[in-house]
Design a protein around this motif. Structure first.
Motif, mmCIF file in Angstrom:
data_model
loop_
_atom_site.group_PDB
_atom_site.id
_atom_site.type_symbol
_atom_site.label_atom_id
_atom_site.label_comp_id
_atom_site.label_asym_id
_atom_site.label_seq_id
_atom_site.Cartn_x
_atom_site.Cartn_y
_atom_site.Cartn_z
ATOM 1 N N ASP A 70 0.856 -1.053 0.083
ATOM 2 C CA ASP A 70 -0.051 0.097 -0.156
ATOM 3 C C ASP A 70 0.666 1.203 -0.173
ATOM 4 O O ASP A 70 0.398 2.133 -0.722
ATOM 5 C CB ASP A 70 -0.981 0.189 1.301
ATOM 6 N N ASN A 71 1.967 1.392 0.502
ATOM 7 C CA ASN A 71 2.852 2.514 1.026
ATOM 8 C C ASN A 71 3.929 2.736 -0.310
ATOM 9 O O ASN A 71 4.442 3.509 -0.424
ATOM 10 C CB ASN A 71 3.368 2.506 2.221
ATOM 11 N N ASN A 72 4.056 1.530 -1.066
ATOM 12 C CA ASN A 72 5.232 1.532 -2.023
ATOM 13 C C ASN A 72 5.034 1.531 -3.385
ATOM 14 O O ASN A 72 5.913 1.302 -4.286
ATOM 15 C CB ASN A 72 6.240 0.632 -1.390
ATOM 16 N N VAL A 73 3.747 0.924 -3.735
ATOM 17 C CA VAL A 73 3.497 0.590 -5.022
ATOM 18 C C VAL A 73 2.483 1.517 -5.652
ATOM 19 O O VAL A 73 1.292 1.680 -5.035
ATOM 20 C CB VAL A 73 2.975 -0.888 -5.322
ATOM 21 N N GLN A 74 2.750 2.246 -6.932
ATOM 22 C CA GLN A 74 1.964 3.071 -7.287
ATOM 23 C C GLN A 74 1.559 2.850 -8.949
ATOM 24 O O GLN A 74 2.253 1.760 -9.326
ATOM 25 C CB GLN A 74 2.554 4.486 -7.635
ATOM 26 N N ASN A 75 0.684 3.177 -9.486
ATOM 27 C CA ASN A 75 0.228 3.038 -10.893
ATOM 28 C C ASN A 75 1.543 3.275 -11.883
ATOM 29 O O ASN A 75 2.311 4.146 -11.740
ATOM 30 C CB ASN A 75 -0.990 4.248 -11.301
ATOM 31 N N ASN A 76 1.483 2.580 -12.644
ATOM 32 C CA ASN A 76 2.727 2.345 -13.730
ATOM 33 C C ASN A 76 3.948 1.882 -13.177
ATOM 34 O O ASN A 76 5.193 2.112 -13.828
ATOM 35 C CB ASN A 76 3.011 3.713 -14.574
ATOM 36 N N HIS A 77 3.960 1.340 -12.023
ATOM 37 C CA HIS A 77 5.244 0.770 -11.530
ATOM 38 C C HIS A 77 5.613 -0.577 -12.097
ATOM 39 O O HIS A 77 4.858 -1.507 -12.531
ATOM 40 C CB HIS A 77 5.127 0.564 -9.934
ATOM 41 N N VAL A 78 6.941 -0.966 -12.174
ATOM 42 C CA VAL A 78 7.565 -1.911 -12.544
ATOM 43 C C VAL A 78 7.891 -2.658 -11.106
ATOM 44 O O VAL A 78 8.888 -2.170 -10.417
ATOM 45 C CB VAL A 78 8.629 -2.151 -13.500
ATOM 46 N N VAL A 79 7.403 -3.784 -10.570
ATOM 47 C CA VAL A 79 7.543 -4.097 -9.343
ATOM 48 C C VAL A 79 8.391 -5.645 -9.309
ATOM 49 O O VAL A 79 7.891 -6.390 -9.961
ATOM 50 C CB VAL A 79 6.202 -4.362 -8.638
#
Length: 275
Positions: A55-64
């Motif tokens: 919830d705190n580190n993943v945003q839209n358009n991220h490569v994870v």
């Protein structure tokens, strides 16, 4: 046992049936219930840490970067949930075959380091985390690919339950530092490590098959049970210089943040010290 943990245990145990105290045969069941409650507490702690980190580190358009292990299962659950609910565009790069299967199972977009060599964030578990966010990883055998993915990320986040939180490495994790080696070199590498750093080095053997554990890279794993605290940066470098060593399970100066699910239901966040 802290008061908070006792209250939490009582809540977990409240769902188990009670038995008259006159039945001595019920005592093993009480022990079993307590153990089950402790296991449930640890699993809930893993989930809390994983959900908070996503919830705190993943945003839209991220490569994870997606790590390996039991705690990461909860992270992928939450990631998939957010993708569905928030219509996020997320690309996932796995650290292992297990991680790849989790990504596919949840219908997330799968990629690799050839197509996405730079990651926005990597989320992974750890066997132990010390006060400076130095990690021992590789209990599940995926250390090399985990370190590669973590090294390609702009921000590396660790998720774990309270049992993995230590002041110094070796305080909680007693199985040693995993070291991935080329199969033909495991004997000389074992001898060299024991000679220069002390402790005991053993070849990790498989449980459900005859012979040693084989990694996703078709290598062996040594487990080095060290005797005392070392300068982990220097030791990591020295071991990696031994011919035949592929990678160590020492992650030094790599993690920027750690999320620990705690016994009382809270999440503790620790940042790496500023060097």
């Amino acid at each position: 046992m802290t008061p908070q943990r006792w209250v939490y245990l009582r809540k977990l145990l409240s769902g188990f049936p009670s038995f008259p105290s006159s039945f001595s045969s019920c005592r093993p069941r009480v022990f079993s219930s307590s153990q089950s409650a402790a296991d449930n507490m640890a699993e809930e702690a893993k989930k809390l840490a994983a959900y908070s980190a996503v919830d705190n580190n993943v945003q839209n358009n991220h490569v994870v970067g997606v790590g390996s292990g039991s705690t990461v299962v909860y992270a992928v659950d939450r990631l998939a949930e957010r993708v569905r609910q928030e219509k996020l565009n997320i690309v996932c790069v796995p650290t292992s075959f297990q991680a790849r299967q989790l990504i596919l199972k949840h219908g997330l977009m799968l990629s690799d380091l050839e197509r996405h060599p730079e990651l926005d964030v990597a989320i992974d578990g750890a066997d132990e985390v010390d006060s400076e966010l130095t990690l021992i990883k590789g209990g599940g055998g995926c250390l090399t690919q985990e370190k590669i993915v973590a090294g390609c990320s702009k921000f590396f986040v660790v998720i774990a339950d309270y049992r993995k939180d230590s002041d110094a490495l070796g305080q909680q994790w007693k199985k040693g530092v995993p070291i991935e080696v080329i199969p033909m070199a495991y004997v000389p590498v074992s001898m060299t490590i024991a000679k220069h750093f002390g402790g005991e080095v053993s070849l990790r053997m498989a449980v459900s098959k005859a012979g040693p554990v084989v990694t996703d890279n078709s290598n062996f794993i040594l487990d080095w049970k060290f005797e005392h605290t070392h300068n982990w940066k220097e030791v990591n470098t020295a071991i990696k210089m031994i011919p035949g060593v592929v990678e160590t399970g020492l992650f030094v100066n790599m993690a920027q943040q750690a999320y620990f699910g705690m016994e009382d239901g809270s999440v503790k966040v620790r940042k790496a010290p500023v060097n």
